[in-house]
Scaffold this active site. Structure first.
Site, PDB file in Angstrom:
ATOM      1  N   GLY A  66       0.840  -1.194   0.000  1.00  0.00           N
ATOM      2  CA  GLY A  66       0.000   0.000   0.000  1.00  0.00           C
ATOM      3  C   GLY A  66       0.869   1.235   0.000  1.00  0.00           C
ATOM      4  O   GLY A  66       2.050   1.186   0.354  1.00  0.00           O
ATOM      5  N   CYS A  67       0.273   2.363  -0.375  1.00  0.00           N
ATOM      6  CA  CYS A  67       1.095   3.575  -0.506  1.00  0.00           C
ATOM      7  C   CYS A  67       1.569   4.088   0.840  1.00  0.00           C
ATOM      8  O   CYS A  67       2.728   4.481   0.994  1.00  0.00           O
ATOM      9  CB  CYS A  67       0.343   4.650  -1.295  1.00  0.00           C
ATOM     10  SG  CYS A  67      -1.274   5.076  -0.651  1.00  0.00           S
ATOM     11  N   TYR A  68       0.689   4.079   1.849  1.00  0.00           N
ATOM     12  CA  TYR A  68       1.144   4.500   3.181  1.00  0.00           C
ATOM     13  C   TYR A  68       2.180   3.514   3.724  1.00  0.00           C
ATOM     14  O   TYR A  68       3.169   3.894   4.348  1.00  0.00           O
ATOM     15  CB  TYR A  68      -0.037   4.585   4.157  1.00  0.00           C
ATOM     16  CG  TYR A  68      -0.850   5.852   4.036  1.00  0.00           C
ATOM     17  CD1 TYR A  68      -0.263   7.097   4.159  1.00  0.00           C
ATOM     18  CD2 TYR A  68      -2.229   5.806   3.830  1.00  0.00           C
ATOM     19  CE1 TYR A  68      -1.021   8.258   4.073  1.00  0.00           C
ATOM     20  CE2 TYR A  68      -2.993   6.963   3.743  1.00  0.00           C
ATOM     21  CZ  TYR A  68      -2.376   8.195   3.868  1.00  0.00           C
ATOM     22  OH  TYR A  68      -3.115   9.345   3.790  1.00  0.00           O
ATOM     23  N   ALA A  69       1.925   2.224   3.510  1.00  0.00           N
ATOM     24  CA  ALA A  69       2.845   1.222   4.046  1.00  0.00           C
ATOM     25  C   ALA A  69       4.224   1.356   3.426  1.00  0.00           C
ATOM     26  O   ALA A  69       5.248   1.234   4.116  1.00  0.00           O
ATOM     27  CB  ALA A  69       2.281  -0.177   3.807  1.00  0.00           C
ATOM     28  N   THR A 101       5.634   4.091   2.235  1.00  0.00           N
ATOM     29  CA  THR A 101       6.259   5.321   2.739  1.00  0.00           C
ATOM     30  C   THR A 101       6.810   5.134   4.145  1.00  0.00           C
ATOM     31  O   THR A 101       7.939   5.537   4.453  1.00  0.00           O
ATOM     32  CB  THR A 101       5.226   6.478   2.756  1.00  0.00           C
ATOM     33  OG1 THR A 101       4.433   6.439   1.581  1.00  0.00           O
ATOM     34  CG2 THR A 101       5.908   7.815   2.884  1.00  0.00           C
TER      35      THR A 101
END
Lengths: 333, 333, 333, 333
Positions: free
Chosen positions: D144-147, D149
């Protein structure tokens, strides 16, 4: 005949917002506005949003402020003290800079350099007992914009004993007007639009003020520049120190306050809703994974974070209704 | 006891701005606000910028408006006529929609379909003689936002005979609030930020209103959606029809007007300076290469382009000072 | 072993985009990049988007460019001529500045002052016959960003005789990177976000270039600064001069072009779709009210308007496939 | 003849970015792209930035993907499992959704509902040993994008024992493309521009993935929607668990990595520098007041946070150079 007011340092963004608020204020008569490099300019050449206002900026000198009963200082940090010392004792002064906020000279000298000029009444009326102190003062040090945002979120929780004053973690994002109006490459629209940019990570000069005002004893703050002209959104997390619902504590602390709104449960503050207003919006919860208290606070850095707050203090110092000339409602979208 | 006012269609952007203006108005008492799908919601769930205002939205029906002396209609085009027909004759009405603006039924039917409901007094007080007509009316059709921006730039030049009414060319860019609050993919922030997007090129439904109000006989208008929430910037070019300085003509036309400002020579209007205000900023020159007259006009599409204009008309209709509850100064930056 | 290329003036926005394109180019080897006040800095201190590229900026002097087979000049207007005169004759040069674009010295002197240095092959490959001229040249004057946008929209219509070259009216809005990277108050994010701001109204220095390239004989151009980092949207209107469908003329003119796309009927160009690409998007119609031809043109001012165009020319000058190292597809949203 | 690839769910933002990357990839041949409600549309009607690409979207069904050697799934959460089950075993699959990321079914069921479909190789090549696992897999669950980052910022510090896995505090702000392309009022440009808005405060569905990937045992994450189309900026703070310089640990962990860049000391990541690239920028320090480790991480949520990461994994799965068809350099400004 109203109360004569003047703005020293009227060419910046906070100065412009002060002029907007003061020209609409029923009891304050704007008698002078001063600037440094823009002295002699018509106010609309500097602030085109004031088209229709006929006013020329004077040079920032005591003589230009001599007719005023109350002076707002919106000067770069370190310049307020020298000017304030030259104003008659009877003149009320609200300083929007940092010169007189800190009680402890040590962090002052560490972050700003030079001599600590003194400590004035702290201009955050919603702190317990502070409203009365402001009303009795003729010298008031307006809060900084980050300090206002974070202190309103945090102080009641620490005071109530439900949040530990140690290990507070804050990330606070600000619109660009908080960085001032100096021409710098990193503040160009080309650089800022589409960008989030942290700065002064690990050591920000406003941390001592925030600790002093909120009661925090250890606080990590990371400021972020956000691609919008106005607004601060602070995410404040703290370790619980006792039983209690943080939202309920905030609601009780600000019951009846005209400018601090604890939102209905489930609704979170966002900056656009506060733009142009003197309001601060708050919400709190407890994080399910970490157990930390999370408070989000939003306000307009030029409103409740600067010019609006200053007018609120000036109203109190002048014996006027605290809300006079201020709006609780934002200009949105 | 003030004048009782109500807003029908309060959940959109113009409705929200009306609520903000009316709650701060010294003589208008807001007694009702209605909505369609949002009926029953607390106003702050729909307009978070109004935190602190305790008001529940009613359903848009005549009964909900029965207590009002004056009703603002901020409804989708085509819905005003039906509702207005059900309001008592004694109730003053300002319609922010397009239903009653056009005198000629033909373009109405062509662009909007259905039956042409009629023509009300046109709500642009700065047109010659119009202020008096509005004051004498109990039904007023507020200008459209594009029409206000362009007419204020163009009408005096055509009336003075220095600009030809034929072959007017306009490019007008609007902030996104002008496109309304319906959820559409092309209005998503991801699509709009960083983007300029023309629409309805070659055939825009507001051209007949602009021609009627400005006196233009042939007008090409290209509207552009711009990445900002508020504001319209119109570039209006026209062929000179006689001798005369277009800036001087505008200055004379608007001398003494509180809300229309012809800027000092050399300074050009820009939208941010008008945000949140009821002002229109104008400037004009003659293009060195083509000889065309170029006028630039800027205003806030929700202010002088919608809600502010409506309040200005309502003031006139109510015998109040025209500027009451309105600000000439923008919220900037 | 590829073709050795260098960039003089690499610290600005066009220079940064050139570096991005050249480091990804299969046949160009970047051997030097120079700057003025940033000489000696690591390239990532100036262009953080190039993190991972190990390159130090040299001072802008002929010696720094001595190893290059092909030099891109991205210097302030007026500085290219002096540097170009010091480069060996065998070195190919693409100038992104205005120094060598105009054939007529008169408007050059009027707008830029000083001496007209000369005229190089004009770097717009899509003009009839121009591709071959560029391929045969070792000195090419890249188009200006406004000129590229407007000429691609207008030149085929004038050449085909369906648009009159007289009385062309253009409004063109540009993202802020077109205004350069100098620190100026009017380019601060606080001033630009939420704002549309016209500039140089009535007399823009790019009008002579646009007329020369497009064939227009009279042209009113109003440039507008828009709140986005990249992109130009030009609305070009012209009086019809004969029978013919303007869209069909454009489609025929650009059939087979890799970087100029006439959109399907009914779809209008918008800037975000061209960001980061070397493409120009076009659409045309006839305005129902005025009968004017309306063409809308969109491109990335740093792409097809500057650095991408320059690489396209350099490919041609080097005998490489014209599209090498360039993308026709935008980075959106 | 290259490797035949297809994109299922090509109408969203991640799908569009995949199409852009795949059409420029030297070894991947795009043979199909599918959509749900947009099935049958030409790709440029959905993604105007791809003007010039001739491709029609098919319906999302196994038959449409039958020709592909490798399929990217860019579907809403919960839809990947059903489609993947119908693809032949020999087809390599990269899932950009959340269906196969979590090893523990409990949080999966809690946040997403339904049945936990299974666990695929986690697609973050920079984790120790993970690159080899991905290369040996024919089913990969993209981060995922948050993960992505947060994990890139945090995992090396926990693994090295210098940051405590407990009491990690994260505030992460994302551009709007991270919220998808569905038409929702809260995602309208009018609501988002000028606004910072937190959401899912206190309980975000990505926390379990972040903990699994980073090794954190307790983590408070507050996501914020920011007014920009792309980019994530995560501020990650952790309590020190031992001696060691966090920046040095990150530098060692990512030495030689083509897409993860620890910036020179004193320079902080910002999102715009990563836009359009597959890079993640990192910096770390220790906060002077609290003693907390502060790491800031920036990437493009559609690049290293989604489509770029997926192509990087696909390269590894296909035995191609890991960087093929990807750029480490951002498109800025």
């Amino acid at each position: 005949m109203g109360i004569r007011v003047a703005v020293a340092g009227a060419s910046g963004y906070a100065g412009g917002e002060l002029l907007r608020l003061l020209t609409g204020h029923p009891e304050f008569d704007l008698v002078a506005a001063t600037a440094h490099s823009q002295a002699g300019a018509h106010v609309t050449a500097v602030h085109p949003q004031l088209a229709g206002l006929d006013l020329t900026l004077s040079a920032t000198e005591p003589a230009a402020l001599a007719d005023a009963d109350l002076v707002f200082l919106a000067l770069p940090h370190g310049q307020s003290a020298a000017l304030a010392a030259q104003l008659p004792a009877g003149v009320r002064v609200v300083d929007l800079g940092a010169d007189f906020r800190l009680r402890d000279p040590e962090p002052w000298v560490r972050y700003y350099g030079g001599t600590h000029a003194g400590t004035w009444t702290y201009g955050l009326p919603e702190l317990p007992g502070q409203r009365e102190l402001i009303a009795a003062s003729d010298r008031v040090a307006n809060t900084g914009c980050y300090a206002a945002t974070i202190t309103l979120a945090l102080a009641p929780l620490i005071a109530a004993g439900i949040a530990s004053p140690a290990d507070v973690v804050v990330v606070a994002a600000s619109g660009t007007s908080g960085a001032g109006r100096s021409a710098k490459v990193n503040l160009l629209a080309s650089e800022v639009m589409g960008d989030l940019s942290p700065y002064k990570v690990g050591a920000h000069q406003h941390v001592p003020e925030i600790k002093q005002a909120s009661g925090a004893t250890s606080l990590s703050m990371t400021p972020v520049l956000a691609p919008m002209p106005r607004g601060i959104l602070a995410t404040v997390t703290a370790v619980p120190a006792g039983e209690g619902d943080p939202r309920a504590v905030l609601e009780q602390a600000y019951a009846g306050e005209p400018f601090v709104h604890v939102l209905p449960a489930g609704r979170w503050p966002h900056t656009a809703a506060t733009a142009g207003s003197n309001s601060c919006h708050l919400q709190a919860t407890v994080d399910v994974d970490s157990g930390r208290i999370v408070v989000v606070s939003a306000l307009d850095n030029l409103g409740k974070g600067a010019a609006g707050q200053a007018v609120q203090c000036a109203n109190l110092m002048s014996g006027l209704p605290e809300t006079m000339g201020l709006s609780a409602y934002g200009v949105a979208p």
